[in-house]
Design a protein around this motif. Structure first.
Motif, PDB file in Angstrom:
ATOM      1  N   LEU A 240     -15.411  39.539  25.079  1.00 46.26           N
ATOM      2  CA  LEU A 240     -16.108  40.810  24.902  1.00 46.26           C
ATOM      3  C   LEU A 240     -15.959  41.688  26.140  1.00 46.26           C
ATOM      4  CD1 LEU A 240     -17.969  42.594  23.178  1.00 46.26           C
ATOM      5  CD2 LEU A 240     -19.897  41.440  24.278  1.00 46.26           C
ATOM      6  N   LEU A 241     -16.143  41.120  27.319  1.00 40.24           N
ATOM      7  CA  LEU A 241     -15.993  41.889  28.556  1.00 40.24           C
ATOM      8  C   LEU A 241     -14.561  42.403  28.722  1.00 40.24           C
ATOM      9  CD1 LEU A 241     -18.096  39.757  31.053  1.00 40.24           C
ATOM     10  CD2 LEU A 241     -18.634  42.035  30.178  1.00 40.24           C
ATOM     11  N   THR A 242     -13.591  41.595  28.354  1.00 37.42           N
ATOM     12  CA  THR A 242     -12.194  42.016  28.437  1.00 37.42           C
ATOM     13  C   THR A 242     -11.929  43.194  27.512  1.00 37.42           C
ATOM     14  OG1 THR A 242     -11.516  39.772  28.996  1.00 37.42           O
ATOM     15  CG2 THR A 242      -9.811  41.255  28.170  1.00 37.42           C
ATOM     16  N   LEU A 243     -12.449  43.144  26.301  1.00 38.35           N
ATOM     17  CA  LEU A 243     -12.263  44.255  25.359  1.00 38.35           C
ATOM     18  C   LEU A 243     -12.948  45.517  25.857  1.00 38.35           C
ATOM     19  CD1 LEU A 243     -12.685  42.388  21.963  1.00 38.35           C
ATOM     20  CD2 LEU A 243     -10.583  43.259  22.988  1.00 38.35           C
ATOM     21  N   ILE A 244     -14.119  45.385  26.431  1.00 36.17           N
ATOM     22  CA  ILE A 244     -14.834  46.547  26.974  1.00 36.17           C
ATOM     23  C   ILE A 244     -14.058  47.150  28.142  1.00 36.17           C
ATOM     24  CG2 ILE A 244     -16.912  47.242  28.238  1.00 36.17           C
ATOM     25  CD1 ILE A 244     -18.451  45.223  26.466  1.00 36.17           C
ATOM     26  N   ILE A 245     -13.551  46.314  29.024  1.00 35.86           N
ATOM     27  CA  ILE A 245     -12.791  46.801  30.178  1.00 35.86           C
ATOM     28  C   ILE A 245     -11.502  47.482  29.735  1.00 35.86           C
ATOM     29  CG2 ILE A 245     -11.490  46.054  32.208  1.00 35.86           C
ATOM     30  CD1 ILE A 245     -13.706  43.907  32.593  1.00 35.86           C
TER      31      ILE A 245
ATOM     32  N   THR B 159     -10.897  48.910  26.866  1.00 33.99           N
ATOM     33  CA  THR B 159     -11.253  50.172  26.212  1.00 33.99           C
ATOM     34  C   THR B 159     -11.594  51.232  27.248  1.00 33.99           C
ATOM     35  OG1 THR B 159     -12.082  48.957  24.300  1.00 33.99           O
ATOM     36  CG2 THR B 159     -12.798  51.238  24.531  1.00 33.99           C
ATOM     37  N   ALA B 160     -12.332  50.855  28.275  1.00 32.40           N
ATOM     38  CA  ALA B 160     -12.691  51.800  29.333  1.00 32.40           C
ATOM     39  C   ALA B 160     -11.449  52.293  30.074  1.00 32.40           C
ATOM     40  CB  ALA B 160     -13.672  51.149  30.300  1.00 32.40           C
ATOM     41  N   VAL B 161     -10.530  51.412  30.366  1.00 26.39           N
ATOM     42  CA  VAL B 161      -9.288  51.804  31.043  1.00 26.39           C
ATOM     43  C   VAL B 161      -8.476  52.740  30.156  1.00 26.39           C
ATOM     44  CG1 VAL B 161      -7.067  50.937  31.876  1.00 26.39           C
ATOM     45  CG2 VAL B 161      -9.179  49.794  32.546  1.00 26.39           C
ATOM     46  N   PHE B 162      -8.392  52.441  28.873  1.00 28.17           N
ATOM     47  CA  PHE B 162      -7.670  53.289  27.933  1.00 28.17           C
ATOM     48  C   PHE B 162      -8.240  54.704  27.930  1.00 28.17           C
ATOM     49  CE2 PHE B 162      -7.504  55.140  23.663  1.00 28.17           C
ATOM     50  CZ  PHE B 162      -6.139  55.243  23.493  1.00 28.17           C
ATOM     51  N   PHE B 163      -9.558  54.830  27.798  1.00 36.86           N
ATOM     52  CA  PHE B 163     -10.171  56.155  27.755  1.00 36.86           C
ATOM     53  C   PHE B 163     -10.070  56.873  29.094  1.00 36.86           C
ATOM     54  CE2 PHE B 163     -12.305  54.640  23.856  1.00 36.86           C
ATOM     55  CZ  PHE B 163     -11.926  55.679  23.029  1.00 36.86           C
TER      56      PHE B 163
ATOM     57  N   VAL C 208      -8.495  61.413  31.778  1.00 37.72           N
ATOM     58  CA  VAL C 208      -8.429  61.875  33.163  1.00 37.72           C
ATOM     59  C   VAL C 208      -7.003  61.827  33.716  1.00 37.72           C
ATOM     60  CG1 VAL C 208      -9.266  61.472  35.509  1.00 37.72           C
ATOM     61  CG2 VAL C 208     -10.803  61.103  33.576  1.00 37.72           C
ATOM     62  N   VAL C 209      -6.395  60.680  33.664  1.00 37.21           N
ATOM     63  CA  VAL C 209      -5.123  60.484  34.370  1.00 37.21           C
ATOM     64  C   VAL C 209      -3.983  61.227  33.690  1.00 37.21           C
ATOM     65  CG1 VAL C 209      -3.458  58.781  35.181  1.00 37.21           C
ATOM     66  CG2 VAL C 209      -5.902  58.276  35.287  1.00 37.21           C
ATOM     67  N   PHE C 210      -3.763  61.006  32.405  1.00 36.62           N
ATOM     68  CA  PHE C 210      -2.633  61.631  31.732  1.00 36.62           C
ATOM     69  C   PHE C 210      -2.710  63.158  31.720  1.00 36.62           C
ATOM     70  CE2 PHE C 210      -1.977  57.518  29.146  1.00 36.62           C
ATOM     71  CZ  PHE C 210      -1.306  56.944  30.202  1.00 36.62           C
ATOM     72  N   PRO C 211      -3.882  63.779  31.465  1.00 30.96           N
ATOM     73  CA  PRO C 211      -3.929  65.250  31.550  1.00 30.96           C
ATOM     74  C   PRO C 211      -3.600  65.767  32.955  1.00 30.96           C
ATOM     75  CG  PRO C 211      -5.781  64.470  30.284  1.00 30.96           C
ATOM     76  CD  PRO C 211      -5.126  63.253  30.870  1.00 30.96           C
ATOM     77  N   TRP C 212      -4.045  65.066  33.986  1.00 31.49           N
ATOM     78  CA  TRP C 212      -3.723  65.506  35.342  1.00 31.49           C
ATOM     79  C   TRP C 212      -2.228  65.379  35.617  1.00 31.49           C
ATOM     80  CZ3 TRP C 212      -1.662  62.607  39.403  1.00 31.49           C
ATOM     81  CH2 TRP C 212      -1.540  63.309  40.594  1.00 31.49           C
ATOM     82  N   VAL C 213      -1.635  64.270  35.203  1.00 32.04           N
ATOM     83  CA  VAL C 213      -0.201  64.063  35.415  1.00 32.04           C
ATOM     84  C   VAL C 213       0.593  65.129  34.672  1.00 32.04           C
ATOM     85  CG1 VAL C 213       1.722  62.499  34.948  1.00 32.04           C
ATOM     86  CG2 VAL C 213      -0.388  61.609  35.919  1.00 32.04           C
ATOM     87  N   ALA C 214       0.164  65.501  33.486  1.00 33.71           N
ATOM     88  CA  ALA C 214       0.883  66.504  32.697  1.00 33.71           C
ATOM     89  C   ALA C 214       0.918  67.854  33.408  1.00 33.71           C
ATOM     90  CB  ALA C 214       0.243  66.650  31.324  1.00 33.71           C
TER      91      ALA C 214
END
Length: 54
Positions: free
Chosen positions: A18-23, A25-29, A34-40
């Motif tokens: 469960l903790l792995t799935l939460i982590i 998911t958080a990294v994905f979002f 944040v990261v991909f829009p800035w890189v673009a």
């Protein structure tokens, strides 16, 4: 490396899963919001123009 991260998580297998799935998911979002829009904005391919009438 993944084994070390898995062992660092507390609790039995279901809680670790469960903790792995939460982590993950958080990294994905974080990447999508944040990261991909800035890189673009800093990539050079955003300055593309086309000739008028083309």
């Amino acid at each position: 490396m993944y084994r070390a991260l898995w062992n660092a998580l507390p609790g039995p297998f279901p809680l670790k899963l469960l903790l792995t799935l939460i982590i993950l998911t958080a990294v994905f979002f974080l990447l999508m919001e944040v990261v991909f829009p800035w890189v673009a904005t800093v990539m050079p391919y955003n300055d593309v123009t086309t000739a008028p009438g083309a």
